[in-house]
Design an enzyme around this catalytic site. Structure first.
Site, PDB file in Angstrom:
ATOM      1  CB  CYS A   1      -0.916  -0.011   1.208  1.00 49.54           C
ATOM      2  SG  CYS A   1       0.013  -0.143   2.740  1.00 49.54           S
TER       3      CYS A   1
ATOM      4  CD  GLU B   1      -4.195   0.955  -4.118  1.00 50.88           C
ATOM      5  OE1 GLU B   1      -5.333   0.472  -4.042  1.00 50.88           O
ATOM      6  OE2 GLU B   1      -3.399   0.982  -3.166  1.00 50.88           O
TER       7      GLU B   1
HETATM    8  N1  LIG Z   1      -3.149   1.139   4.115  1.00 49.81           N
HETATM    9  C1  LIG Z   1      -2.594  -0.021   4.364  1.00 49.81           C
HETATM   10  O1  LIG Z   1      -1.939  -0.226   5.373  1.00 49.81           O
HETATM   11  C2  LIG Z   1      -2.745  -1.145   3.379  1.00 49.81           C
HETATM   12  C3  LIG Z   1      -1.985  -2.276   3.550  1.00 49.81           C
HETATM   13  C4  LIG Z   1      -2.096  -3.321   2.629  1.00 49.81           C
HETATM   14  C5  LIG Z   1      -2.996  -3.229   1.573  1.00 49.81           C
HETATM   15  N2  LIG Z   1      -3.736  -2.123   1.435  1.00 49.81           N
HETATM   16  C6  LIG Z   1      -4.667  -2.016   0.304  1.00 49.81           C
HETATM   17  O2  LIG Z   1      -5.287  -3.278   0.097  1.00 49.81           O
HETATM   18  C7  LIG Z   1      -5.603  -3.456  -1.261  1.00 49.81           C
HETATM   19  C8  LIG Z   1      -5.123  -4.804  -1.741  1.00 49.81           C
HETATM   20  O3  LIG Z   1      -5.583  -5.822  -0.916  1.00 49.81           O
HETATM   21  P1  LIG Z   1      -6.863  -6.705  -1.258  1.00 49.81           P
HETATM   22  O4  LIG Z   1      -7.077  -6.730  -2.732  1.00 49.81           O
HETATM   23  O5  LIG Z   1      -6.739  -7.965  -0.498  1.00 49.81           O
HETATM   24  O6  LIG Z   1      -8.033  -5.834  -0.641  1.00 49.81           O
HETATM   25  P2  LIG Z   1      -9.569  -6.222  -0.564  1.00 49.81           P
HETATM   26  O7  LIG Z   1     -10.237  -5.021  -0.014  1.00 49.81           O
HETATM   27  O8  LIG Z   1     -10.068  -6.782  -1.836  1.00 49.81           O
HETATM   28  O9  LIG Z   1      -9.622  -7.439   0.469  1.00 49.81           O
HETATM   29  C9  LIG Z   1      -9.119  -7.325   1.773  1.00 49.81           C
HETATM   30  C10 LIG Z   1      -9.875  -8.268   2.679  1.00 49.81           C
HETATM   31  O10 LIG Z   1     -11.231  -7.853   2.758  1.00 49.81           O
HETATM   32  C11 LIG Z   1     -12.093  -8.945   2.499  1.00 49.81           C
HETATM   33  N3  LIG Z   1     -13.306  -8.402   1.895  1.00 49.81           N
HETATM   34  C12 LIG Z   1     -13.546  -8.110   0.589  1.00 49.81           C
HETATM   35  N4  LIG Z   1     -14.788  -7.613   0.444  1.00 49.81           N
HETATM   36  C13 LIG Z   1     -15.351  -7.584   1.678  1.00 49.81           C
HETATM   37  C14 LIG Z   1     -16.621  -7.179   2.182  1.00 49.81           C
HETATM   38  N5  LIG Z   1     -17.564  -6.694   1.372  1.00 49.81           N
HETATM   39  N6  LIG Z   1     -16.856  -7.300   3.510  1.00 49.81           N
HETATM   40  C15 LIG Z   1     -15.907  -7.769   4.350  1.00 49.81           C
HETATM   41  N7  LIG Z   1     -14.695  -8.184   3.922  1.00 49.81           N
HETATM   42  C16 LIG Z   1     -14.408  -8.073   2.601  1.00 49.81           C
HETATM   43  C17 LIG Z   1     -11.276  -9.847   1.598  1.00 49.81           C
HETATM   44  O11 LIG Z   1     -11.780 -11.156   1.614  1.00 49.81           O
HETATM   45  C18 LIG Z   1      -9.900  -9.715   2.221  1.00 49.81           C
HETATM   46  O12 LIG Z   1      -9.776 -10.546   3.358  1.00 49.81           O
HETATM   47  C19 LIG Z   1      -4.958  -2.292  -1.966  1.00 49.81           C
HETATM   48  O13 LIG Z   1      -5.927  -1.302  -2.198  1.00 49.81           O
HETATM   49  C20 LIG Z   1      -3.947  -1.774  -0.958  1.00 49.81           C
HETATM   50  O14 LIG Z   1      -3.580  -0.439  -1.114  1.00 49.81           O
HETATM   51  C21 LIG Z   1      -3.645  -1.086   2.318  1.00 49.81           C
HETATM   52  O1  LIG Z   2       0.641  -2.843   2.208  1.00 47.84           O
HETATM   53  C1  LIG Z   2       0.691  -2.109   3.172  1.00 47.84           C
HETATM   54  C2  LIG Z   2       1.733  -2.175   4.132  1.00 47.84           C
HETATM   55  C3  LIG Z   2       1.493  -1.841   5.413  1.00 47.84           C
HETATM   56  C4  LIG Z   2       2.530  -1.999   6.337  1.00 47.84           C
HETATM   57  C5  LIG Z   2       2.322  -2.018   7.673  1.00 47.84           C
HETATM   58  O2  LIG Z   2       1.130  -1.936   8.213  1.00 47.84           O
HETATM   59  C6  LIG Z   2       3.400  -2.175   8.604  1.00 47.84           C
HETATM   60  O3  LIG Z   2       4.577  -2.225   8.215  1.00 47.84           O
HETATM   61  O4  LIG Z   2       3.100  -2.221   9.796  1.00 47.84           O
END
Ligand SMILES: NC(=O)c1ccc[n+]([C@@H]2O[C@H](COP(=O)([O-])OP(=O)(O)OC[C@H]3O[C@@H](n4cnc5c(N)ncnc54)[C@H](O)[C@@H]3O)[C@@H](O)[C@H]2O)c1
Ligand SMILES: O=C/C=C/C=C(\O)C(=O)O
Length: 501
Positions: free
Chosen positions: A302, A404
């Site tokens: 992220c 993104e």
């Molecule tokens: N800000 C941060 O710290 C951070 C860290 C890692 C990833 N991300 C973001 O995550 C995204 C990528 O990860 P992803 O594709 O797994 O995200 P996602 O939102 O598709 O899924 C994340 C989780 O949410 C669950 N989920 C999906 N729809 C749901 C719903 N309607 N209700 C409840 N749960 C639900 C999924 O099964 C999964 O476990 C990117 O946008 C990335 O930027 C943010």
């Molecule tokens: O993809 C996102 C990464 C997040 C990282 C952390 O939450 C961490 O390093 O604690």
């Protein structure tokens, strides 16, 4: 255990060819409904996963509630903290299993799994166990109207039952980043890993079991989002808080589902992070650091940079140098020691990233390097690989600048003035992280606070101290975790006022 032969060096992947079960109330629980866990290196099936039904989720909530009201809730902080250290010991004792499982699920490189993901999984438990056991309290001596005194002090109670919904990019790291503080302050938890990365969460359940975590204090449910475990948890009336990392749109869906029960929420969401590179920066360090911030984990962090702004006088050299770095990246079998980048997480995500590669061309970008799919001439051609990609020439209004992508891609644009760079970096619906590269300390101090993000790295990227506030503004999140911010989110302070006379 069976060898999984995705690469030249077979690695033993736990549960290969078997079934990953849920873990509820201290027992592994099967399910008739299953889905396949796929290795993105070649599209092969690693194992089957038992999808939790609504009934299994109900049982997990009941078990968690009983744990909060029972042994786990009554345990001393010192004992709980010692148990969480045992969990960290357990992860370290099975380090190779965790590394193999994380690599098989994600295709990430051995170097990354061994040096970032799995060590942080253990560190999260150690850091928050220690923080919870040395937590400071709040106390105020109050003068009363009648000239006497009162003593106000706060006691912290756990929220109760906390659902932790995690993404696939740093599976163990991001799941434990929330589980550890939630458990350290006495909550019972229900973990819901991404459907794309169920393996290390299942190993963690085994470690919890072996460490002697009381039944119900840690539960694991596998499944998807809508109409599956994710949604069942978000709208469950027996859950007190949902902590979530993932896409901003999913955060919105969880917020709506949680609204009726007015649950506490903490969201770490997407980003469209900017790097600002000044001509006075250490050029080689800026190129090296930016290559890392763009391409680590295939851009699937992220915090990864997708927008690069470079002061005009060094712009041509910078584009050429970053191109060289991108083209030198070794895209190969995850198991090889020298691999820099594996595949993306899935074919579905590969298609999404490739659609942005195409969109960039349609929007008029010049492709400096990449823009397609690497060819290997072996079964990796069935995998989810894409080329590292650098773009130039897009207007700041282009969708590829605004949305993104979450892949190994960046766009590089020149700027002339400091204020212009800050304005371009801030012109985003997201606000997670930014990097600034300069050797002018005054400038770094001046512009860092002007950036509309939760985290600024100066002359570095992803340099983590787990005590610092972590989170985003705008579409990038709600709330902060990290250090005392995590302890505070996962507990409910209660003030006690005693009149002294
Ligand atoms: N800000 C941060 O710290 C951070 C860290 C890692 C990833 N991300 C973001 O995550 C995204 C990528 O990860 P992803 O594709 O797994 O995200 P996602 O939102 O598709 O899924 C994340 C989780 O949410 C669950 N989920 C999906 N729809 C749901 C719903 N309607 N209700 C409840 N749960 C639900 C999924 O099964 C999964 O476990 C990117 O946008 C990335 O930027 C943010
Ligand atoms: O993809 C996102 C990464 C997040 C990282 C952390 O939450 C961490 O390093 O604690």
């Amino acid at each position: 255990m069976t060898a999984i032969t995705t690469g030249k060096t077979p690695r033993k992947t736990p549960h290969f060819g078997g079934v990953l079960n849920n873990y509820v109330g201290g027992e592994f629980v099967a399910s008739d409904k299953r889905f396949a866990n796929i290795n993105p290196v070649d599209g092969s099936e690693i194992n089957q996963v038992a999808e939790a039904s609504a009934e299994v989720v109900d049982r997990a909530v009941e078990a968690a509630r009983a744990a909060v009201e029972g042994e786990w809730g009554k345990m001393s902080v010192a004992h709980r903290s010692a148990l969480l250290h045992k969990v960290a010991d357990g992860i370290e004792a099975r380090f190779d299993d965790f590394v193999a499982a994380e690599m098989a699920d994600t295709g990430k490189s051995l170097w990354q799994a061994e040096n970032i993901d799995i060590p942080r999984g253990a560190a999260n438990f150690r850091v928050f166990a220690d923080m919870a056991s040395s937590r400071a309290g709040e106390c105020f001596q109050t003068e009363t109207a009648d000239g006497q005194q009162a003593l106000n002090y706060a006691v912290n109670k756990p929220l109760g039952v906390v659902a932790v919904i995690a993404p696939w990019n740093l599976p163990l790291l991001l799941l434990t980043w929330k589980l550890a503080p939630a458990m350290a302050v006495g909550n019972a938890v229900i973990a819901k890993p991404s459907e794309d990365t169920p393996a290390t969460a299942t190993l963690l359940a085994e470690v919890m079991h072996e460490a002697g975590i009381p039944a119900g204090a840690f539960n694991l449910v596998h499944g998807f989002g809508p109409d599956s475990a994710g949604e069942f948890l978000s709208k469950h009336s027996g859950i007190d808080a949902v902590t979530f990392t993932g896409e901003s749109r999913t955060g919105g869906a969880i917020m709506r589902a949680a609204a009726d029960n007015v649950k506490a929420l903490s969201f770490e969401l997407g980003g469209k992070n900017a790097a600002i590179i000044f001509a006075d920066a250490d050029f080689d360090a800026a190129v090296e650091g930016t290559a890392k911030s763009v391409f680590t984990n295939g851009g699937q962090v992220c915090l990864c940079t997708e927008r690069v702004y470079v002061e005009r006088e060094i712009y041509p050299q910078f584009v050429a140098a970053l191109k060289q770095k991108a083209e030198a990246l070794r895209i190969d079998w995850p198991e090889d020691e020298s691999t820099d980048m594996g595949p993306l997480i899935s074919h579905e995500h590969q298609q999404k990233v490739l659609s942005y590669y195409q969109l960039a061309k349609d929007e008029g970008a010049t492709v400096v390097t990449g823009g397609g799919v690497p060819r290997f001439g072996d079964r990796r051609d069935d995998g989810a690989f894409v080329q590292p990609t650098i773009l130039i020439g897009l207007p700041e209004t282009a969708r590829c600048i605004k949305e993104e992508v979450f892949g190994p891609i960046c766009h590089i644009a020149p700027f002339d003035r400091e204020e212009e760079a800050v304005a371009m970096a801030n012109d985003s619906d997201y606000g997670l992280a930014a990097t600034v590269w300069t050797s002018n300390l005054s400038r770094a101090h001046r512009i860092a606070p002007q950036l509309e993000v939760g985290i600024v790295w100066v002359n570095s990227w992803y340099l983590r101290d787990l005590r610092t506030p972590f989170g985003g503004v705008k579409l990038s999140g709600v709330g902060r975790e990290g250090g005392v911010h995590s302890l505070n989110f996962y507990s409910e302070p209660m003030n006690i006022c005693i009149k002294l006379n």
